[in-house]
Design a protein around this motif. Structure first.
Motif, PDB file in Angstrom:
ATOM      1  N   MET A 148       0.832  -1.189   0.000  1.00 38.48           N
ATOM      2  CA  MET A 148       0.000   0.000   0.000  1.00 38.48           C
ATOM      3  C   MET A 148       0.878   1.255   0.000  1.00 38.48           C
ATOM      4  O   MET A 148       1.784   1.370   0.814  1.00 38.48           O
ATOM      5  N   PRO A 149       0.643   2.192  -0.909  1.00 39.18           N
ATOM      6  CA  PRO A 149       1.424   3.432  -0.876  1.00 39.18           C
ATOM      7  C   PRO A 149       1.106   4.234   0.382  1.00 39.18           C
ATOM      8  O   PRO A 149       0.100   3.994   1.056  1.00 39.18           O
ATOM      9  N   ARG A 150       1.965   5.175   0.697  1.00 41.62           N
ATOM     10  CA  ARG A 150       1.739   6.071   1.830  1.00 41.62           C
ATOM     11  C   ARG A 150       1.660   7.501   1.305  1.00 41.62           C
ATOM     12  O   ARG A 150       2.460   7.911   0.461  1.00 41.62           O
ATOM     13  N   THR A 151       0.696   8.265   1.819  1.00 44.95           N
ATOM     14  CA  THR A 151       0.426   9.603   1.327  1.00 44.95           C
ATOM     15  C   THR A 151       0.475  10.593   2.479  1.00 44.95           C
ATOM     16  O   THR A 151      -0.353  10.535   3.397  1.00 44.95           O
ATOM     17  N   THR A 152       1.439  11.499   2.443  1.00 48.44           N
ATOM     18  CA  THR A 152       1.526  12.545   3.451  1.00 48.44           C
ATOM     19  C   THR A 152       0.476  13.613   3.158  1.00 48.44           C
ATOM     20  O   THR A 152       0.404  14.114   2.030  1.00 48.44           O
ATOM     21  N   PRO A 153      -0.352  13.974   4.120  1.00 47.11           N
ATOM     22  CA  PRO A 153      -1.347  15.025   3.867  1.00 47.11           C
ATOM     23  C   PRO A 153      -0.679  16.354   3.543  1.00 47.11           C
ATOM     24  O   PRO A 153       0.470  16.597   3.938  1.00 47.11           O
ATOM     25  N   PRO A 154      -1.361  17.228   2.801  1.00 46.27           N
ATOM     26  CA  PRO A 154      -0.811  18.572   2.582  1.00 46.27           C
ATOM     27  C   PRO A 154      -0.531  19.243   3.916  1.00 46.27           C
ATOM     28  O   PRO A 154      -1.212  18.989   4.918  1.00 46.27           O
ATOM     29  N   ARG A 155       0.479  20.113   3.931  1.00 44.73           N
ATOM     30  CA  ARG A 155       0.803  20.816   5.172  1.00 44.73           C
ATOM     31  C   ARG A 155      -0.364  21.695   5.610  1.00 44.73           C
ATOM     32  O   ARG A 155      -1.101  22.231   4.784  1.00 44.73           O
ATOM     33  N   PRO A 156      -0.576  21.834   6.917  1.00 44.09           N
ATOM     34  CA  PRO A 156      -1.684  22.647   7.412  1.00 44.09           C
ATOM     35  C   PRO A 156      -1.658  24.085   6.910  1.00 44.09           C
ATOM     36  O   PRO A 156      -2.699  24.738   6.836  1.00 44.09           O
ATOM     37  N   GLU A 157      -0.463  24.572   6.575  1.00 44.89           N
ATOM     38  CA  GLU A 157      -0.311  25.922   6.033  1.00 44.89           C
ATOM     39  C   GLU A 157       0.708  25.887   4.901  1.00 44.89           C
ATOM     40  O   GLU A 157       1.686  25.129   4.949  1.00 44.89           O
ATOM     41  N   ASP A 158       0.485  26.699   3.875  1.00 46.33           N
ATOM     42  CA  ASP A 158       1.488  26.900   2.837  1.00 46.33           C
ATOM     43  C   ASP A 158       2.429  27.981   3.340  1.00 46.33           C
ATOM     44  O   ASP A 158       2.217  29.173   3.112  1.00 46.33           O
ATOM     45  N   ILE A 159       3.453  27.555   4.047  1.00 49.95           N
ATOM     46  CA  ILE A 159       4.303  28.500   4.760  1.00 49.95           C
ATOM     47  C   ILE A 159       5.079  29.406   3.804  1.00 49.95           C
ATOM     48  O   ILE A 159       5.414  30.559   4.158  1.00 49.95           O
ATOM     49  N   ALA A 160       5.349  28.949   2.591  1.00 49.79           N
ATOM     50  CA  ALA A 160       6.067  29.794   1.640  1.00 49.79           C
ATOM     51  C   ALA A 160       5.197  30.948   1.151  1.00 49.79           C
ATOM     52  O   ALA A 160       5.725  31.969   0.695  1.00 49.79           O
ATOM     53  N   SER A 161       3.879  30.790   1.244  1.00 54.68           N
ATOM     54  CA  SER A 161       2.990  31.903   0.916  1.00 54.68           C
ATOM     55  C   SER A 161       2.912  32.887   2.067  1.00 54.68           C
ATOM     56  O   SER A 161       2.780  34.090   1.863  1.00 54.68           O
ATOM     57  N   VAL A 162       2.991  32.360   3.287  1.00 55.58           N
ATOM     58  CA  VAL A 162       2.952  33.227   4.467  1.00 55.58           C
ATOM     59  C   VAL A 162       4.236  34.045   4.552  1.00 55.58           C
ATOM     60  O   VAL A 162       4.201  35.264   4.795  1.00 55.58           O
ATOM     61  N   LEU A 163       5.372  33.380   4.355  1.00 61.51           N
ATOM     62  CA  LEU A 163       6.676  34.048   4.395  1.00 61.51           C
ATOM     63  C   LEU A 163       7.434  33.688   3.121  1.00 61.51           C
ATOM     64  O   LEU A 163       8.122  32.662   3.057  1.00 61.51           O
ATOM     65  N   PRO A 164       7.300  34.503   2.071  1.00 61.07           N
ATOM     66  CA  PRO A 164       7.912  34.173   0.779  1.00 61.07           C
ATOM     67  C   PRO A 164       9.422  33.987   0.834  1.00 61.07           C
ATOM     68  O   PRO A 164       9.999  33.363  -0.070  1.00 61.07           O
TER      69      PRO A 164
END
Length: 340
Positions: free
Chosen positions: A1-17
């Motif tokens: 079975m593959p393993r899938t990491t959920p998307p990060r709770p925040e897109d931190i690169a958008s918060v702090l470019p």
């Protein structure tokens, strides 16, 4: 079975470019209990090793607080505890019957360290075809990592890194030597696991960022905690948004209890780069968002002696990570092992 990491709770690169240029790919290996063959990528599995090539040994000085045990002692101890945890018990009944408790104590007693070289133990085998971005010397398509399963001067097992071409292995070694001595608690004896490699994006731990940027991330995390009344607060970025936990290739270093220091090749002075991280757990109480989607459902029955977050049953220090760094100039230059 593959393993899938959920998307990060925040897109931190958008918060702090400012973080966007620092993004790196890491490949989470997601080792899970299985029966790998020499033709599979694995943790703790058999290695594709030529019969005419000497099996590596360790003749260095060892630094162990407790007497070593045998590899068979570790295997029998785990099997005994596995059966004990899985058997039905009445409320208040002891985990082990008196005779099994006595046998466990015997297995845990240890023995006097053997004289002479100690055979190395297979740790990981990675076929480059399975791990995006992993590259070795020209012609190599296989990375093998072994170690001496005893503590050395740096408090870690001593690793050996081997690159080879799988097609060039003719007659293979089917009965490799086993170490006479392993660490007292068996912490450096990986259980056989198959791999489910998955590429993810990482950002540096706060320890590797400019102080001003790290402070802003800390303050931002505290504000997130106040808004949600949950979460790790100032450590939100460190635990949930920067460096993925567990076994992985590449990415950033999981700095935690100590600060980074200059790490340069002793041969050419080039700055080392991360190769392999060996984690004590794939998640913990502070990094729950990294739990793969396929592992989020709690088991309905007893699970045995293996932790769901640590299928290889490897523990580094007090639950830390061991990271192997290599020289970007030459694969022949010495590697570096760090506890983080």
């Amino acid at each position: 079975m593959p393993r899938t990491t959920p998307p990060r709770p925040e897109d931190i690169a958008s918060v702090l470019p400012e973080l966007a240029p620092l993004a790196r790919q890491a490949v989470r290996l997601h080792p899970r209990a299985g029966r790998p063959s020499v033709h599979d990528g694995s943790v703790g599995g058999p290695l594709l090793w030529p019969a005419d090539e000497e099996w590596p040994t360790c003749a260095e000085e060892h630094h162990n607080w407790e007497p070593p045990v045998s590899l068979d002692d570790v295997r029998q101890r785990r099997a005994l505890l596995e059966a004990a945890w899985l058997r039905p018990r009445e409320p208040g009944e002891d985990l082990l019957e008196p005779d099994r408790r006595a046998y466990l104590d015997k297995l845990q007693a240890g023995h006097q360290a053997h004289a002479g070289p100690n055979a190395l133990l297979p740790v990981a085998q990675l076929y480059l075809r399975d791990v995006p971005g992993l590259a070795g010397p020209e012609g190599a398509d296989l990375l093998q990592v072994l170690w001496c399963p005893l503590d050395h001067h740096n408090g870690l097992p001593a690793a050996r890194v081997v690159w080879r071409n799988a097609a060039s292995v003719g007659e293979r070694l089917t009965d490799p030597p086993e170490p006479a001595d392993v660490e007292h608690y068996g912490n450096y004896v990986p259980e056989p696991c198959v791999l489910h490699p998955e590429a993810v994006t990482e950002y540096p731990a706060p320890h590797e960022l400019p102080e001003e940027l790290a402070d802003r991330l800390h303050d931002w995390g505290k504000a997130q905690e106040e808004d949600s009344e949950a979460g790790p607060g100032g450590a939100y970025y460190q635990y949930e948004l920067s460096v993925s936990p567990g076994w992985k290739v590449g990415g950033w270093g999981p700095w935690s209890f100590c600060d980074p220091w200059p790490m340069h090749c002793e041969t050419c002075d080039a700055q080392y780069k991360p190769l392999l991280t060996i984690g004590s757990a794939e998640w913990d109480g502070g990094s729950g968002s990294w739990i793969p989607l396929e592992d989020r459902e709690e088991p309905s029955g007893p699970t045995g002696v293996r932790s769901r977050a640590n299928p290889p049953m490897v523990t580094i220090g007090r639950g830390y990570n061991m990271q192997i760094y290599i020289c970007p100039t030459s694969f022949d230059h010495p590697h570096l092992e760090v506890m983080q």
